[in-house]
Enzyme design. Structure first.
Site, PDB file in Angstrom:
ATOM      1  N   ASP A   1       7.797   2.503  10.158  1.00 53.02           N
ATOM      2  CA  ASP A   1       6.540   1.745  10.228  1.00 53.02           C
ATOM      3  C   ASP A   1       5.924   1.762  11.625  1.00 53.02           C
ATOM      4  O   ASP A   1       6.006   0.802  12.380  1.00 53.02           O
ATOM      5  CB  ASP A   1       6.726   0.315   9.702  1.00 53.02           C
TER       6      ASP A   1
ATOM      7  N   ASP B   1      10.940  -6.697   8.275  1.00 49.72           N
ATOM      8  CA  ASP B   1      10.585  -5.738   7.223  1.00 49.72           C
ATOM      9  C   ASP B   1      10.348  -4.351   7.798  1.00 49.72           C
ATOM     10  O   ASP B   1      10.210  -3.381   7.053  1.00 49.72           O
ATOM     11  CB  ASP B   1       9.344  -6.215   6.446  1.00 49.72           C
ATOM     12  N   ASN B   2      10.299  -4.247   9.113  1.00 48.80           N
ATOM     13  CA  ASN B   2      10.101  -2.942   9.743  1.00 48.80           C
ATOM     14  C   ASN B   2      11.368  -2.453  10.436  1.00 48.80           C
ATOM     15  O   ASN B   2      11.304  -1.688  11.398  1.00 48.80           O
ATOM     16  CB  ASN B   2       8.940  -3.009  10.744  1.00 48.80           C
TER      17      ASN B   2
ATOM     18  N   ARG C   1       0.845  -1.205   0.000  1.00 52.25           N
ATOM     19  CA  ARG C   1       0.000   0.000   0.000  1.00 52.25           C
ATOM     20  C   ARG C   1       0.878   1.251   0.000  1.00 52.25           C
ATOM     21  O   ARG C   1       0.527   2.263   0.600  1.00 52.25           O
ATOM     22  CB  ARG C   1      -0.928   0.006   1.204  1.00 52.25           C
TER      23      ARG C   1
ATOM     24  N   ASP D   1      -6.333  -4.119   0.581  1.00 48.64           N
ATOM     25  CA  ASP D   1      -6.970  -3.130  -0.296  1.00 48.64           C
ATOM     26  C   ASP D   1      -6.024  -1.982  -0.664  1.00 48.64           C
ATOM     27  O   ASP D   1      -6.396  -1.079  -1.404  1.00 48.64           O
ATOM     28  CB  ASP D   1      -8.243  -2.581   0.362  1.00 48.64           C
ATOM     29  N   GLY D   2      -4.808  -2.011  -0.099  1.00 48.73           N
ATOM     30  CA  GLY D   2      -3.829  -0.974  -0.434  1.00 48.73           C
ATOM     31  C   GLY D   2      -4.086   0.354   0.261  1.00 48.73           C
ATOM     32  O   GLY D   2      -3.391   1.335   0.020  1.00 48.73           O
TER      33      GLY D   2
ATOM     34  N   ARG E   1      15.328  -2.146   3.941  1.00 48.59           N
ATOM     35  CA  ARG E   1      15.034  -2.806   5.210  1.00 48.59           C
ATOM     36  C   ARG E   1      15.862  -4.075   5.345  1.00 48.59           C
ATOM     37  O   ARG E   1      16.405  -4.578   4.351  1.00 48.59           O
ATOM     38  CB  ARG E   1      13.550  -3.217   5.240  1.00 48.59           C
TER      39      ARG E   1
ATOM     40  N   LYS F   1       1.932   6.347   1.613  1.00 48.67           N
ATOM     41  CA  LYS F   1       1.461   5.138   2.295  1.00 48.67           C
ATOM     42  C   LYS F   1      -0.062   5.224   2.339  1.00 48.67           C
ATOM     43  O   LYS F   1      -0.606   6.247   2.758  1.00 48.67           O
ATOM     44  CB  LYS F   1       2.051   5.120   3.714  1.00 48.67           C
TER      45      LYS F   1
HETATM   46  P1  AMP Z   1       3.092  -3.477   8.133  1.00 42.57           P
HETATM   47  O1  AMP Z   1       2.535  -4.367   9.196  1.00 42.57           O
HETATM   48  O2  AMP Z   1       2.379  -2.180   7.967  1.00 42.57           O
HETATM   49  O3  AMP Z   1       4.555  -3.314   8.224  1.00 42.57           O
HETATM   50  O4  AMP Z   1       2.792  -4.243   6.752  1.00 42.57           O
HETATM   51  C1  AMP Z   1       3.229  -5.537   6.482  1.00 42.57           C
HETATM   52  C2  AMP Z   1       2.997  -5.860   5.030  1.00 42.57           C
HETATM   53  O5  AMP Z   1       1.593  -5.851   4.739  1.00 42.57           O
HETATM   54  C3  AMP Z   1       3.632  -4.905   4.055  1.00 42.57           C
HETATM   55  O6  AMP Z   1       4.043  -5.639   2.938  1.00 42.57           O
HETATM   56  C4  AMP Z   1       2.506  -3.976   3.698  1.00 42.57           C
HETATM   57  O7  AMP Z   1       2.681  -3.347   2.473  1.00 42.57           O
HETATM   58  C5  AMP Z   1       1.320  -4.923   3.684  1.00 42.57           C
HETATM   59  N1  AMP Z   1       0.060  -4.236   3.959  1.00 42.57           N
HETATM   60  C6  AMP Z   1      -0.339  -3.670   5.107  1.00 42.57           C
HETATM   61  N2  AMP Z   1      -1.569  -3.133   4.987  1.00 42.57           N
HETATM   62  C7  AMP Z   1      -1.973  -3.360   3.714  1.00 42.57           C
HETATM   63  C8  AMP Z   1      -3.161  -3.056   2.948  1.00 42.57           C
HETATM   64  N3  AMP Z   1      -4.191  -2.401   3.493  1.00 42.57           N
HETATM   65  N4  AMP Z   1      -3.191  -3.464   1.675  1.00 42.57           N
HETATM   66  C9  AMP Z   1      -2.170  -4.124   1.113  1.00 42.57           C
HETATM   67  N5  AMP Z   1      -1.051  -4.448   1.773  1.00 42.57           N
HETATM   68  C10 AMP Z   1      -0.931  -4.075   3.055  1.00 42.57           C
HETATM   69 MG    MG Z   2       5.973  -2.521   7.363  1.00 40.71          MG
END
Ligand code: AMP
Ligand code: MG
Length: 484
Positions: free
Chosen positions: A260, A250-251, A91, A123-124, A181, A111
């Site tokens: 993040d 990844d964070n 996203r 849903d991005g 990362r 973001k």
């Molecule tokens: P995060 O927990 O925010 O670090 O996200 C972990 C992974 O999930 C990353 O690859 C994000 O891009 C993906 N992600 C988080 N929220 C969404 C969303 N609403 N739609 C698509 N991908 C998501």
């Molecule tokens: Mg992340």
């Protein structure tokens, strides 16, 4: 379009094609700028002081992107709560790399800007509350002197987002020294092509650790330098009682910036096992576990980097292991020095570690507030609050006062030191929660008030501000939600 001072020179897309996908975003029907970071904008050489809300709303929703922006999403992998997964910007869309007037290279990234090829089932999109939380907490860390990605703008999209309930949608514009990362290295290592990981190592060294270019053993030194950056970062988090909440690989950045902001928060009462994330049932990312997790993540980084080294693996493996094992030693030393500074100690003596742990034990048993306790001690006089009316504390206080006499500098210098590392204002979780609720219902005044209050966190205050108050029992927020 007017000249807003953007100067793009994007290099990430010169990496092998596996690392990114050029991507597009849709139009937002009713974008509204909710918050814009004038200070950051100026700092990075942008010119928005004369621009209207409509202009900002259109630019920071992606409806009207500046010249030079060529959107792409980045590939990465990650260990999420210990499990390896292929991820990527699901996203997020990177605008490109902006060069500031002083020559600093910064990623600008959206973001919550919609689906990408890495979105999987998501849903991005992003909800307003979590994007504003990222804005508030990242600005707070910056003001506290802690390395972090920053937030330039939040725009509400006017679109409903389907989560456990329907929430207002938003797009955050993030500024980072890069988005490389630990998970980017894990992604590269998983490509079964040595050249892919080697190109990422070269790129990272050039962008973040240029002193290593053309050096022998640069890969091993890269592991060491990232390790040292992460030690410094975690020590700072511990200093202010910050709990990141989702320290998945990844964070974690290679630059050493905090990234993040999900279910993150500052703790009120001192509790080493404190967790805010509603999904962290195993307490993997609890306050006191943060250094151990950082070390575990760095071991994943080292494994990935080793795949890009030509020389005999039997020779380099023990060296890499040695660097990762050193984390604990370097961390302990820096953590002790930091805790010493919170108590006005310029150097550590034999019994200081005991003195530090005795205070922390007392704080834990008595539910003492982390921020307030250290700030109250920073006057080096017996603190007034009722909680300190306690024999065990009194004995500790006397020992500490005696210890302060061994400083090689004046008591006034010790007080100044304490007041420079013990903030009196942090964005307390119950206040953040109230601010986000107001914003969700269209009232942004509490947000702007809070952003002003956290600007100078160490400043001496003449009157008690409501932001220093502890939450009343019914105001305590026990969990924060990822809200993704
Ligand atoms: P995060 O927990 O925010 O670090 O996200 C972990 C992974 O999930 C990353 O690859 C994000 O891009 C993906 N992600 C988080 N929220 C969404 C969303 N609403 N739609 C698509 N991908 C998501
Ligand atoms: Mg992340």
């Amino acid at each position: 379009m007017r000249d807003y001072g953007f100067l793009f020179d994007t290099t990430y897309t010169n990496l092998p094609k596996q690392f990114f996908i050029k991507s597009k975003i849709g139009t937002i029907a009713e974008p509204k700028i909710v918050v814009f970071n004038d200070e950051l904008s100026e700092m990075i050489g942008l010119k928005f002081s004369d621009s209207s809300s409509t202009e900002k709303s259109n630019i920071f929703s992606g409806n009207d992107l500046p010249e030079g922006v060529d959107l792409f999403s980045q590939a990465y992998a990650g260990h999420q709560f210990g499990h390896f997964t292929m991820l990527g910007d699901g996203r997020a869309h990177v605008w490109g790399e902006h060069i500031t007037p002083s020559g600093i290279r910064l990623d600008i990234q959206f973001k919550g800007s919609g689906r990408t090829p890495y979105s999987r089932n998501g849903d991005g999109k992003a909800a307003l509350g979590p994007m504003l939380r990222e804005y508030i907490i990242s600005e707070s860390l910056f003001n506290l002197g802690i390395s972090t990605t920053r937030s330039l703008a939040v725009v509400s999209t006017g679109e409903p987002i389907m989560r456990e309930m329907v929430l207002p949608g938003a797009i955050l514009t993030r500024v980072a020294s890069s988005h490389i990362r630990v998970g980017t290295f894990e992604f590269a290592a998983a490509q079964s092509d040595k050249n892919v990981i080697k190109s990422l190592i070269e790129y990272t060294i050039k962008r973040h650790y240029p002193s290593l270019i053309n050096k022998d053993n640069k890969e091993l030194t890269l592991i060491r330098l990232v390790m040292e950056k992460q030690v410094d970062l975690i020590v700072h988090w511990m200093r202010v009682g910050f709990i990141h909440g989702v320290m998945n690989t990844d964070n974690m950045t290679i630059s050493g910036e905090t990234i993040d902001y999900g279910p993150c928060a500052f703790m009120d009462t001192y509790d080493p096992n404190k967790v805010f994330s509603s999904i962290d049932h195993g307490r993997r990312y609890a306050y006191d576990n943060q250094p151990k997790v950082a070390q575990w993540n760095l071991a994943r980084l080292a494994e990935s980097i080793l795949l890009g080294i030509e020389s005999n693996i039997e020779k380099v493996l023990p060296v890499a292991e040695g660097i990762i094992n050193e984390f604990s030693v370097v961390y302990k030393k820096k953590w002790l020095a930091m805790m010493g500074s919170k108590l006005g100690l310029f150097f550590l003596r034999k019994d200081d570690e005991k003195l530090i742990y005795e205070l922390l034990d007392w704080m834990e048993k008595n539910n003492a507030d982390f921020t307030k306790t250290f700030r109250d001690l920073s006057n080096a006089t017996y603190p007034h609050s009722k909680i300190f009316d306690d024999n065990q504390f009194r004995q500790w206080f006397d020992r500490w006062q005696n210890r302060l006499k061994y400083n090689d500098r004046s008591l006034q210098s010790a007080i100044s030191l304490m007041k420079s590392v013990n903030p009196n204002i942090i964005p307390r979780n119950h206040i953040v929660d109230q601010v986000l609720k107001s914003a969700e219902s269209g009232d942004f005044k509490p947000l702007s008030d809070l952003l002003i209050a956290i600007k100078e966190p160490y400043k001496e205050r003449t009157s008690i501000s409501k932001y220093e108050d502890l939450p009343k029992p019914n105001e305590q927020i026990l969990h924060t939600y990822c809200g993704t």
